[in-house]
Design a protein around this motif. Structure first.
Motif, short mmCIF file in Angstrom:
data_model
loop_
_atom_site.label_atom_id
_atom_site.label_comp_id
_atom_site.label_asym_id
_atom_site.label_seq_id
_atom_site.Cartn_x
_atom_site.Cartn_y
_atom_site.Cartn_z
N VAL A 178 0.81 -1.33 -0.01
CA VAL A 178 -0.09 -0.03 0.03
C VAL A 178 0.87 1.33 0.20
O VAL A 178 0.56 2.31 -0.66
N ARG A 179 2.11 1.24 0.60
CA ARG A 179 2.82 2.33 0.47
C ARG A 179 3.43 2.58 -1.02
O ARG A 179 3.60 3.85 -1.28
N ALA A 180 3.45 1.56 -1.51
CA ALA A 180 3.95 1.70 -2.84
C ALA A 180 2.95 2.27 -3.80
O ALA A 180 3.12 3.04 -4.53
N LEU A 181 1.80 1.69 -3.43
CA LEU A 181 0.75 2.36 -4.18
C LEU A 181 0.43 3.99 -3.96
O LEU A 181 -0.08 4.50 -4.89
N GLU A 182 0.30 4.40 -2.73
CA GLU A 182 0.39 5.49 -2.44
C GLU A 182 1.33 6.48 -3.00
O GLU A 182 0.82 7.63 -3.52
N CYS A 183 2.65 6.03 -3.38
CA CYS A 183 3.58 6.82 -3.93
C CYS A 183 2.97 6.85 -5.58
O CYS A 183 3.41 7.95 -6.16
N SER A 184 2.57 5.70 -5.96
CA SER A 184 2.43 5.72 -7.44
C SER A 184 1.21 6.86 -7.82
O SER A 184 0.96 7.35 -8.72
N ALA A 185 0.17 6.71 -6.53
CA ALA A 185 -0.86 7.72 -6.80
C ALA A 185 -0.40 9.14 -6.83
O ALA A 185 -1.04 10.05 -7.72
N ARG A 186 0.55 9.43 -6.04
CA ARG A 186 1.05 10.72 -5.93
C ARG A 186 1.84 11.25 -7.35
O ARG A 186 1.54 12.25 -7.86
N LYS A 187 2.42 9.99 -7.72
CA LYS A 187 3.05 10.29 -9.31
C LYS A 187 2.14 10.46 -10.22
O LYS A 187 2.15 11.39 -10.96
N PHE A 188 0.97 9.67 -10.43
CA PHE A 188 0.04 9.99 -11.15
C PHE A 188 -0.73 11.46 -11.23
O PHE A 188 -1.33 11.88 -12.09
N ALA A 189 -0.82 11.85 -9.78
CA ALA A 189 -1.60 13.14 -9.71
C ALA A 189 -0.27 14.23 -9.96
O ALA A 189 -0.74 15.22 -10.03
N GLY A 190 0.73 13.79 -10.57
CA GLY A 190 1.66 14.93 -10.97
C GLY A 190 2.81 15.38 -9.87
O GLY A 190 3.57 16.12 -10.15
N GLU A 191 2.63 14.81 -8.75
CA GLU A 191 3.49 15.41 -7.74
C GLU A 191 4.98 14.88 -8.08
O GLU A 191 5.23 13.84 -8.65
#
Length: 413
Positions: A87-100
């Motif tokens: 889930v920590r990995a997915l949280e980072c992926s989500a932030r990347k997809f959001a443009g962070e």
């Protein structure tokens, strides 16, 4: 050794595991291929497919909610640790997809539970000296290495025969040493226009399709590794084992396999060590005998020595990714770096660069580098006997281990 799959009980899914699966499935709506494999409840997948396209920021919030809820979930600590790392990995992926803007080193750390850094180039210079001693002539090492590789190219029209021969031979060894379900099956197909040399698509029910990229000429020395990596006892075998040892008893979190998560590092490390686990030292002579039956010349002993020498170049591609994404080097500079140290043609260097610049796959090279090194060290820490080695490799096939757990084991050893 065959494994029966009769009387497998139904999977009992806890709410937190259901939330984890739904979260992972939603990422496939943002990037096709993010879910590498899913063999769980099809109703969950349908519910995601019929829902509106998820918002990346919402996925990050959901990931953090799941992390906060895990300690009171009632799951065993081992399962909590596995899900939390993913889930920590997915949280980072989500932030990347959001443009962070996430730094590349931090991105890799979040995805794969490892911290990476540039290697010492002296390692590469020594590897070049070791390789040079094995190459005929005294001219440019790159030219000599490329000539060697050209001499190992498999005629495209012989590829299917060779794939069938090695798959059959490895399958029989794996069945005897590690066990396989009676109905397992792998089909092979040739594809083009892909950033990888081979890929396993696990379909569930102990079946896989392995795609082999025809854009990259296959070599006699690497084909046995490729078949072992993707099928026996690599990815396909691991999926089969974990379906029996984890999914069947009710751990539904293992019905999903997600890109850019710790399970990828574990799986790629296992697969890169697969040929050694099932054949061991002497794989070159073993492969030579199979090629001889097909009427193909192959110097197995030399191939094994060259493979040992080129192992010193393992971290080159990871260094290239760091230079490109963390140190601000241009694509042309990184292509030259790859061409110089990996002794590649410009075309092959550009093909490697294609993988390193893919939005989905750019960090993935770490799984091959750190995965191989970590799992190799872990496998070698036990008693130096064939039975002990087989037992430890079987643990990798069967258990939901993650990188931090292996590092703890190594620290205690």
């Amino acid at each position: 050794m065959t494994v029966s799959t009769a009387d497998v009980p139904p999977v009992d899914m806890s709410p937190i595991v259901r939330d984890y699966l739904l979260l992972g499935l939603r990422f496939d709506r943002l990037e096709d291929g993010f879910v590498d494999a899913y063999t769980g409840d099809p109703a969950l997948r349908r519910s995601v497919e019929n829902a509106p396209t998820p918002v990346p920021q919402d996925l990050a919030v959901e990931a953090r909610r799941i992390l906060a809820a895990l300690p009171s979930s009632g799951l065993a600590p081992r399962r909590q640790e596995f899900i939390a790392s993913h889930v920590r990995a997915l949280e980072c992926s989500a932030r990347k997809f959001a443009g962070e803007d996430v730094g590349f080193i931090d991105e890799v750390d979040a995805y794969f539970d490892v911290r990476i850094e540039l290697a010492d180039e002296e390692t590469y210079r020594q590897a070049h000296r070791d390789i040079s001693a094995l190459m005929p002539g005294s001219g440019d090492l790159g030219d000599r290495m490329r000539s060697h590789r050209m001499g190992e190219e498999l005629p495209p029209e012989r590829l299917n025969d060779c794939v069938d021969a090695f798959a059959g031979a490895l399958r029989e060894r794996v069945r005897n040493q590690f066990g396989l379900p009676v109905q397992e099956q792998v089909s092979f197909e040739v594809v083009t226009d892909k950033p990888w040399s081979g890929f396993n698509y696990y379909l569930g029910d102990f079946k896989s399709t392995v795609a082999i990229n025809a854009d990259l000429r296959q070599h006699t020395s690497s084909l046995p590794h490729l078949i072992a990596h993707e099928a026996y006892p690599g990815h396909h075998t691991e999926h089969c084992h974990k379906d029996l040892s984890l999914v069947a008893p009710g751990e539904a979190e293992h019905t999903i396999f997600l890109v850019n998560t710790p399970q990828c590092l574990m799986a790629e490390g296992l697969a890169d060590l697969a040929l050694g686990a099932v054949v061991g030292p002497g794989w070159g002579v073993w492969a030579q005998e199979i090629y001889a039956d097909l009427g193909i010349r192959f110097d197995g002993e030399r191939a094994e020595r060259v493979a040992a020498a080129t192992a010193g170049l393992l971290t080159v591609r990871q260094d290239a990714a760091i230079l490109l994404h963390d140190r601000g080097r241009s694509a042309d500079e990184v292509a030259e770096f790859l061409q110089r140290w990996l002794l590649l043609t410009p075309q092959r260097a550009r093909q490697t660069l294609k993988f390193l610049t893919s939005p989905l796959w750019r960090a993935y090279v770490t799984t091959y580098v750190e995965g191989y090194q970590l799992l190799k060290a872990w496998l070698e820490q036990g008693p130096d006997t064939p039975d002990a080695a087989a037992e430890r490799f079987t643990r990798l096939l069967d258990e939901p281990l993650i990188p931090s757990q292996l590092r703890r084991d190594l620290t205690r050893a």
